[in-house]
Enzyme design. Structure first.
Site, PDB file in Angstrom:
ATOM      1  N   LYS A  30       4.119   4.703  -4.883  1.00 17.70           N
ATOM      2  CA  LYS A  30       3.403   5.759  -4.157  1.00 17.70           C
ATOM      3  C   LYS A  30       4.054   6.009  -2.802  1.00 17.70           C
ATOM      4  CE  LYS A  30      -0.715   4.779  -6.797  1.00 17.70           C
ATOM      5  NZ  LYS A  30      -1.945   4.002  -6.997  1.00 17.70           N
ATOM      6  N   GLN A  74      -6.213   0.772  -3.912  1.00 18.38           N
ATOM      7  CA  GLN A  74      -5.620   0.380  -5.195  1.00 18.38           C
ATOM      8  C   GLN A  74      -6.581  -0.516  -5.973  1.00 18.38           C
ATOM      9  OE1 GLN A  74      -2.724   1.636  -6.371  1.00 18.38           O
ATOM     10  NE2 GLN A  74      -3.049   0.550  -8.280  1.00 18.38           N
ATOM     11  N   ASP A 114      -7.915  10.093  -5.192  1.00 17.31           N
ATOM     12  CA  ASP A 114      -7.987   9.593  -6.569  1.00 17.31           C
ATOM     13  C   ASP A 114      -8.963  10.399  -7.430  1.00 17.31           C
ATOM     14  OD1 ASP A 114      -6.362   7.413  -7.342  1.00 17.31           O
ATOM     15  OD2 ASP A 114      -7.537   6.005  -6.138  1.00 17.31           O
TER      16      ASP A 114
HETATM   17  N1  GUN Z   1      -5.233   1.273 -10.631  1.00 18.59           N
HETATM   18  C1  GUN Z   1      -4.730   1.756 -11.797  1.00 18.59           C
HETATM   19  N2  GUN Z   1      -4.659   3.089 -11.769  1.00 18.59           N
HETATM   20  C2  GUN Z   1      -5.131   3.470 -10.564  1.00 18.59           C
HETATM   21  C3  GUN Z   1      -5.290   4.743  -9.942  1.00 18.59           C
HETATM   22  O1  GUN Z   1      -5.013   5.811 -10.499  1.00 18.59           O
HETATM   23  N3  GUN Z   1      -5.802   4.706  -8.675  1.00 18.59           N
HETATM   24  C4  GUN Z   1      -6.135   3.558  -8.059  1.00 18.59           C
HETATM   25  N4  GUN Z   1      -6.640   3.649  -6.833  1.00 18.59           N
HETATM   26  N5  GUN Z   1      -6.005   2.369  -8.604  1.00 18.59           N
HETATM   27  C5  GUN Z   1      -5.496   2.330  -9.853  1.00 18.59           C
END
Ligand code: GUN
Length: 281
Positions: free
Chosen positions: A51, A95, A118
């Site tokens: 990211k 996350q 998200d």
């Molecule tokens: N963990 C696995 N996929 C995601 C996601 O799309 N966003 C977040 N914040 N955590 C994750």
């Protein structure tokens, strides 16, 4: 045909980078995404690194805040409150998964809805299911973009989604429904799963089990979207939920792992950050 999420996302990121270049003149600054990582789960560390790398490519300011596994729920909520209040923060991503002693739902609900890149906040989820404007969750949004880029007609098709998570299964089912597919939501308790998947014209697999979908479960000409990110127990290499080598010859369109859905998820996160940024002006 193999849909390269890597290539499509590179194209989309280049377009976003062009747009972001104009932001300092137009808005006085660039978008700012804050990613919160608790603990040091290797998969999470790798996602968070991806990211940050994509943010740099697009010209988005990225701050990754790392906290130890031992952080208390109250401390994490306090951190989120400070990010909510920070006028220079446009997007907040915590996350997942979080350590067991922290209530994930509580943390997600604490993020300011307008900074929820998200699309996990209950108000964003509600808006999605009521077909109101909202921030769409990144993986489902990326999947629809890939299908459209590959020229797949969704309307009227039998779509089968395997997996019912808040992050992928549920929202991608809703987006496919909004595209007028006839959607079946299958999961670990579905009886005669192979029979269900053989009826799919579009098959989206998000169950997190390496090579779970075998060639006998897929009909000729199916569009196969593989959301899985697993380690192959035999080779130790990254693999999807779909046995790619066996199914690729049968599928009309298929996404690889790695280089398929994953890069599109990150690309949509960049897009969501830009959207949240623009809404602030
Ligand atoms: N963990 C696995 N996929 C995601 C996601 O799309 N966003 C977040 N914040 N955590 C994750």
């Amino acid at each position: 045909m193999i849909i390269s999420g890597k290539e499509l996302s590179a194209r989309l990121k280049a377009e976003m980078a062009e747009e972001v270049k104009g932001f300092p003149a137009k808005y006085g600054r660039v978008p700012h995404l804050v990613v919160v990582l608790v603990g040091d789960n290797p998969a999470s560390v790798s996602y968070v690194t991806g990211k940050a790398k994509a943010s740099a490519e697009v010209g988005i300011r990225n701050t990754t805040i790392r906290r130890p596994e031992s952080i208390s729920e109250a401390e994490l909520l306090e951190l989120i409150a400070s990010l909510n209040a920070d006028a220079e923060v446009d997007g907040i991503l915590v996350q997942l998964p979080l350590p067991k002693h922290i209530d994930e739902d509580k943390v997600i609900a604490a993020i300011d809805k307008s900074k929820d890149v998200d699309g996990f906040h209950p108000l964003n989820v509600a808006a999605l299911w009521q077909k109101q404007p909202c921030t769409l969750p990144c993986t489902p949004k990326g999947i629809i973009k890939m299908l459209k880029a590959a020229g797949v007609e969704i309307a009227g098709k039998r779509a089968v989604v395997i997996g019912r998570s808040n992050i992928v299964g549920l929202p991608v089912s809703k987006l496919l429904l909004d595209e007028n597919a006839t959607v079946t939501m299958a999961h670990s308790r579905t009886r005669n799963l192979a029979e269900v998947t053989r009826g799919a014209e579009i098959l989206v697999v998000a169950i997190g089990r390496p090579k779970f979908i075998t060639a006998d479960m897929v009909s000729e000409g199916t569009v196969v979207i593989d959301v899985g990110v697993n380690r192959d127990p035999e080779t130790g290499k990254l693999c999807g939920d779909v046995d790619f080598a066996a199914i690729e010859p049968k599928a009309s369109v298929i996404t690889p792992v790695p280089g398929g859905v994953g890069p599109m998820t990150i690309c949509c996160l960049m897009e969501n950050t830009i959207e949240c940024f623009k809404r602030r002006f």
